[in-house]
Design a protein around this motif. Structure first.
Motif, PDB file in Angstrom:
ATOM      1  N   LYS A 380      11.683  -4.054  -7.207  1.00 37.86           N
ATOM      2  CA  LYS A 380      10.930  -3.171  -6.315  1.00 37.86           C
ATOM      3  C   LYS A 380      10.727  -1.796  -6.943  1.00 37.86           C
ATOM      4  O   LYS A 380       9.603  -1.266  -6.955  1.00 37.86           O
ATOM      5  CB  LYS A 380      11.673  -3.028  -4.981  1.00 37.86           C
ATOM      6  N   GLN A 381      11.796  -1.216  -7.501  1.00 37.36           N
ATOM      7  CA  GLN A 381      11.678   0.121  -8.083  1.00 37.36           C
ATOM      8  C   GLN A 381      10.833   0.105  -9.356  1.00 37.36           C
ATOM      9  O   GLN A 381      10.077   1.049  -9.614  1.00 37.36           O
ATOM     10  CB  GLN A 381      13.063   0.699  -8.368  1.00 37.36           C
ATOM     11  N   SER A 382      10.940  -0.959 -10.153  1.00 33.50           N
ATOM     12  CA  SER A 382      10.116  -1.072 -11.362  1.00 33.50           C
ATOM     13  C   SER A 382       8.632  -1.127 -11.003  1.00 33.50           C
ATOM     14  O   SER A 382       7.794  -0.476 -11.644  1.00 33.50           O
ATOM     15  CB  SER A 382      10.505  -2.344 -12.141  1.00 33.50           C
ATOM     16  N   ASN A 383       8.300  -1.898  -9.986  1.00 36.58           N
ATOM     17  CA  ASN A 383       6.899  -2.011  -9.562  1.00 36.58           C
ATOM     18  C   ASN A 383       6.388  -0.675  -9.035  1.00 36.58           C
ATOM     19  O   ASN A 383       5.240  -0.291  -9.294  1.00 36.58           O
ATOM     20  CB  ASN A 383       6.754  -3.089  -8.490  1.00 36.58           C
ATOM     21  N   GLU A 384       7.234   0.042  -8.295  1.00 39.27           N
ATOM     22  CA  GLU A 384       6.822   1.357  -7.784  1.00 39.27           C
ATOM     23  C   GLU A 384       6.578   2.343  -8.922  1.00 39.27           C
ATOM     24  O   GLU A 384       5.618   3.121  -8.891  1.00 39.27           O
ATOM     25  CB  GLU A 384       7.899   1.886  -6.846  1.00 39.27           C
ATOM     26  N   MET A 385       7.430   2.301  -9.939  1.00 36.32           N
ATOM     27  CA  MET A 385       7.247   3.199 -11.095  1.00 36.32           C
ATOM     28  C   MET A 385       5.979   2.869 -11.850  1.00 36.32           C
ATOM     29  O   MET A 385       5.238   3.767 -12.289  1.00 36.32           O
ATOM     30  CB  MET A 385       8.467   3.100 -12.039  1.00 36.32           C
ATOM     31  N   ARG A 386       5.669   1.556 -11.993  1.00 34.45           N
ATOM     32  CA  ARG A 386       4.439   1.158 -12.673  1.00 34.45           C
ATOM     33  C   ARG A 386       3.208   1.633 -11.910  1.00 34.45           C
ATOM     34  O   ARG A 386       2.229   2.104 -12.500  1.00 34.45           O
ATOM     35  CB  ARG A 386       4.396  -0.360 -12.868  1.00 34.45           C
ATOM     36  N   ARG A 387       3.243   1.511 -10.577  1.00 26.83           N
ATOM     37  CA  ARG A 387       2.103   1.962  -9.769  1.00 26.83           C
ATOM     38  C   ARG A 387       1.929   3.472  -9.868  1.00 26.83           C
ATOM     39  O   ARG A 387       0.807   3.973  -9.932  1.00 26.83           O
ATOM     40  CB  ARG A 387       2.309   1.533  -8.308  1.00 26.83           C
ATOM     41  N   THR A 388       3.057   4.200  -9.911  1.00 30.20           N
ATOM     42  CA  THR A 388       2.994   5.649 -10.019  1.00 30.20           C
ATOM     43  C   THR A 388       2.376   6.071 -11.347  1.00 30.20           C
ATOM     44  O   THR A 388       1.549   6.998 -11.402  1.00 30.20           O
ATOM     45  CB  THR A 388       4.392   6.268  -9.878  1.00 30.20           C
TER      46      THR A 388
END
Length: 390
Positions: A380-388
């Motif tokens: 979840k956090q990896s995906n959020e960082m990629r989107r950011t």
């Protein structure tokens, strides 16, 4: 990639290293007892090695980023050889502790540097397969080493240590003569300029992977520490039969790590393989509660071994892919979390066993559930960082 041709060499090196290490496993308790160690002192002798690995693996990983993989790998294997020779000539308990501490400090360089080397010479698509090969080499070494140690211990309790020392010395020479450096001068220079503190590696999604690995090793070490007692009570199994059972488990794990994990990762990706491995491990823990004879023990422990065996290579691959800087720093820290699990796991599982013999395995199922949650948080956090970033 042209550098991939060095992976078979790395596999051979790790197999030889772990075979040498495995040779002493069945002999060390008897040597310590012969010298006069109490059970408590023997426990401390075993634990202090993991403690040194915990403390020094990140340091050696960082040194491999700064000075290259080859010299640090040589130091690790040569240090292991030195410790074995010290064991071989030891006449006092203090000498055993000195040998164990030296071995723990110097050999802490071996595994993180080998994983960093594998990361250097592979593409991101092939990395999990390479980490699996290292795991398979380690597993096979632990299968063949103890058998060799048991045979030569009949001659003299010191003989297996001389053999391990010679084997490790030959392997260290093998590294010097045949293994090529995998880290370019430019990257070594970049590694020497890194000022970021080690604890910064624990920020962000990587923290969840490190904790996941700790939980998995914790549960494995707890099983290894208590299963002999559990099997004796439940199925009347003793040392010789347990040796065969652990050998079967190790072979099953090595086959999956060395032969199947690359195909699994290409088809499903590291994330799904990790989740699948955790679920299979939990099923293995549950099945162990049903052990009644040699056959069920071998099959159920192998189910656990297959599940557990696919997790570490995939976690190692993801750590090296997501590390902000320095493969050696990242893999060194991962080795520390491994060591922490091996220190804490046997103590906690042993205490639980005294309360209820099924408790360590029920706790293992709980740790597996926690590991699944940790992977979810990482993803979840990896995906959020990629989107950011995008």
């Amino acid at each position: 990639m042209e550098k991939n041709r060095f992976l078979p060499l790395l596999f051979a090196i790790m197999f030889l290293v772990m075979s040498g290490f495995g040779i002493i496993i069945p002999v060390l308790p008897f040597l310590a007892e012969d010298i006069g160690a109490t059970p408590t002192q023997l426990g401390l002798l075993m634990a202090i090695y993991s403690l040194m690995q915990l403390l020094f693996a990140p340091f050696w990983g960082q040194m491999s980023d700064r000075y290259g993989r080859k010299p640090i790998l040589f130091i690790g294997i040569a240090g292991l050889s030195l410790s074995f020779f010290l064991f071989a000539i030891a006449k006092t308990l203090a000498m055993l502790f000195i040998a164990r501490i030296i071995g723990g400090i110097l050999s802490a360089a071996t595994m993180p540097t080998a994983m960093a080397y594998a990361a250097d010479v592979t593409t991101s698509q092939e990395r999990g397969k390479a980490m699996g090969a290292i795991g398979a080499a380690t597993g096979l070494g632990f299968i063949f080493g103890p058998a060799i140690g048991g045979i030569f211990s009949k001659m003299n309790l010191h003989t297996p240590f001389f053999i391990s020392g010679c084997l490790s010395a030959i392997t260290a020479c093998f590294v010097l003569l045949f293994l090529k450096e995998s880290l370019s001068k430019e990257k070594q220079s970049s590694g020497s300029k890194t000022k970021e503190p080690m604890w910064h590696m624990l920020k962000g999604p990587l923290l969840f992977l490190y904790l996941l690995q700790w939980f998995i090793t914790f549960s494995l070490a707890g099983l290894e520490a208590t299963f002999a007692y559990f099997a004796a009570k439940r199925a009347g199994l003793y040392s010789a039969q347990l040796g065969y059972i652990f050998m079967i488990m190790g072979l099953a794990s090595a086959v999956v790590q060395g032969g199947l994990i690359g195909k699994l990762i290409r088809k499903f990706g590291e994330g799904r393989v990790i989740q699948g491995g955790i679920i299979v491990s939990a099923i293995g823990f549950a099945l162990i509660l049903l052990v009644r004879n040699f056959l069920t023990a071998a099959v159920f422990l192998s189910v656990f071994g297959v599940g557990n065996g696919v997790i570490r290579p995939c976690v190692s691959a993801l750590v090296t892919k997501h590390a902000p800087s320095g493969q050696g720093r990242a893999t060194g820290l991962l080795s520390s979390f491994d060591s922490l699990g091996r220190i804490v796991g046997p103590v906690v599982a042993g205490w639980m066993f005294t309360k209820m013999i099924e408790l360590p395995y029920l706790f293992g199922i709980g740790l597996s559930i926690c590991a699944l949650v940790l992977y979810y948080l990482f993803s979840k956090q990896s995906n959020e960082m990629r989107r950011t970033l995008s």
